[in-house]
Scaffold this motif. Structure first.
Motif, PDB file in Angstrom:
ATOM      1  N   ASN A 199      18.413  21.673 -34.735  1.00  0.00           N
ATOM      2  CA  ASN A 199      19.276  21.020 -33.746  1.00  0.00           C
ATOM      3  C   ASN A 199      18.964  21.547 -32.351  1.00  0.00           C
ATOM      4  N   GLN A 240      25.793  13.028 -28.274  1.00  0.00           N
ATOM      5  CA  GLN A 240      25.142  13.480 -29.506  1.00  0.00           C
ATOM      6  C   GLN A 240      24.452  12.333 -30.230  1.00  0.00           C
ATOM      7  N   HIS A 258      21.054  11.850 -33.438  1.00  0.00           N
ATOM      8  CA  HIS A 258      20.038  12.511 -34.270  1.00  0.00           C
ATOM      9  C   HIS A 258      18.664  12.001 -33.874  1.00  0.00           C
ATOM     10  N   THR A 287      20.610  16.249 -32.994  1.00  0.00           N
ATOM     11  CA  THR A 287      20.651  16.818 -34.345  1.00  0.00           C
ATOM     12  C   THR A 287      19.443  16.371 -35.162  1.00  0.00           C
ATOM     13  N   ASN A 288      19.091  17.191 -36.138  1.00  0.00           N
ATOM     14  CA  ASN A 288      17.879  16.990 -36.924  1.00  0.00           C
ATOM     15  C   ASN A 288      18.210  16.498 -38.338  1.00  0.00           C
ATOM     16  N   GLY A 311      21.268  18.449 -40.148  1.00  0.00           N
ATOM     17  CA  GLY A 311      21.538  19.111 -38.885  1.00  0.00           C
ATOM     18  C   GLY A 311      23.012  19.356 -38.648  1.00  0.00           C
ATOM     19  N   LEU A 356      24.854  23.084 -38.385  1.00  0.00           N
ATOM     20  CA  LEU A 356      24.973  23.338 -36.949  1.00  0.00           C
ATOM     21  C   LEU A 356      25.390  24.782 -36.647  1.00  0.00           C
TER      22      LEU A 356
END
Length: 422
Positions: free
Chosen positions: A46, A59, A61, A115-116, A124, A128
């Protein structure tokens, strides 16, 4: 918002399939630094970037579901939409990332969380480690520009595994391929009951009393299966049917699966798709996607993804599915996450007000899909969350397309919200 579209084009040139996101991670880190942001990356990939004194965290991904020839993406602009030639487009969630790139460039007080590996179990969000600066989080992973999402489904992966010794048989060998189905997102598109390539192929083989040499169907655990192919010995010549291509490979000796009959029974008997409907929210409530089925090389693999907007129903469908397949093979579940219960907040009211400035018909919504803000909101005490996004159709498939005008509308909403807190 031409700049946002330009950023998106730039992102499509960088490979970022789930589990293979390193190049995209490195690009976004360097870009954020070039915009003057403080940047850190946690152990699950992340990316946290911020500058000034932000009051809202954006936010998205940065991984994508790669279908067709992806990660090679050739973007086509046609009839007011962006799509890709022979691949998924990655607008889910690349368009959100593009908006965040422009926000980092334009604003002095901004916070962004990239985020991953969202598409493979919300990895992710679940892992976190960053501490957010803001108490408001605006997720950009929704796919309809008239909705402010304040609730989402929970989910769980179910994996069926067994070993297969094989039995030698002599007979007429055929290759059977299922083609031409639409596939789609296993949550968003499940309500339309798209045809499953896996169940279609298994039904065809059973009706002609075939014995499986090899079977491979489905693409991703969160995609409705679009393609399937098998090599089979049939005691009689099967007849042509719609969406089924049959190729006679001649007579020969082959090792057919000792599990062929049980494998076909399990797939043909299992109820794939919608299980219940929420009449209050007007969305699918509980569903399960029989996503991947393989029988080859001495191994049986079946992957399923269950979703529900109700915790009790989610736990029930997990239990029932595991009980069903345990009569046939070893079963385990993983990546369980709870539904995000719909709830209004002061921040969601502000977002809805801005949305209605561009579309008077905008309203609240809960979605039959997993959203990271539900998980992140549970981790960060006092965090107010909601989700918006541009119109994206048929995500997780080669038919994915994103409406350009909708990108402009949502970009304006996002920047108006960030600008309010400068």
């Amino acid at each position: 918002m031409k700049e946002v579209i330009n950023h998106f084009y730039e992102l499509t040139k960088i490979p970022h399939c789930s589990f293979e996101t390193e190049k995209m991670r490195d690009f976004l880190v360097e870009y954020a630094k070039s915009c003057g942001c403080e940047v850190s990356v946690d152990s699950v990939g992340n990316i946290h970037a911020y500058k000034g004194e932000p009051k809202v965290c954006l936010q998205s991904h940065y991984d994508m579901v790669c279908m067709g020839v992806a990660p090679h993406i050739e973007v086509i602009e046609q009839d007011g939409y962006l799509k890709a030639k022979d691949s998924s487009l990655g607008a889910d969630n690349g368009m959100g990332c593009a908006m965040m790139m422009e926000a980092m460039r334009e604003f002095e007080n901004v916070e962004c969380l990239f985020t991953n590996d969202e598409e493979v179990g919300l990895v992710g969000a679940n892992g976190l480690e960053h501490n957010l600066k803001s108490k408001r989080l605006l997720n950009l992973d929704h796919e309809h520009d008239t909705e402010v999402t304040i609730g989402c489904a929970g989910g769980v992966d179910i994996f069926v595994r067994d070993c297969d010794e094989g039995i030698e048989r002599e007979g007429e060998v055929y290759e059977v391929e299922v083609y031409g189905f639409k596939g789609g997102h296993s949550g968003v598109d499940i309500l339309s009951n798209p045809t499953s390539s896996i169940k279609t192929l298994a039904s065809f083989i059973k009706r002609y009393n075939g014995e499986i040499i090899s079977f491979k169907g489905g693409e991703r655990i969160n995609s409705i299966p679009k393609y399937a192919k098998a090599r089979v010995i049939f005691p009689q010549t099967p007849k042509d049917e719609a969406h089924i291509k049959i190729t006679h490979l001649g007579r020969g000796k082959e090792r057919v699966s000792s599990q062929s009959s049980k494998f076909l029974w399990a797939i043909n008997s299992f109820s794939h798709g919608l299980r219940s409907y929420n009449t209050t929210l007007n969305i699918a409530q509980t569903s399960i996607n029989l996503a991947i089925a393989k029988l080859e090389g001495g191994k049986v693999e079946i992957d399923l993804f269950a979703r529900s907007n109700d915790e009790g129903e989610l736990r029930a469908i997990e239990f029932e599915s595991m009980e069903f397949f345990s009569s046939f093979a070893s079963v385990l579940s993983d990546n369980f996450y709870l539904p995000w219960e719909p709830k209004k907040s002061e921040f969601s009211e502000e977002v809805l007000e801005v949305m209605r400035a561009y579309n008077p018909n905008a309203n609240y919504y809960a979605i039959h899909a997993g959203l990271e803000c539900g998980i992140i909101g549970a981790k960060v005490q006092g965090l107010e969350c909601c989700s918006i996004g541009p119109n994206i159709y048929n995500p997780h498939s080669t038919d994915e397309r994103c409406e350009i005008g909708s990108v402009e509308r949502i970009s304006k909403v996002v920047f108006d919200i960030v600008r309010k807190y400068q």
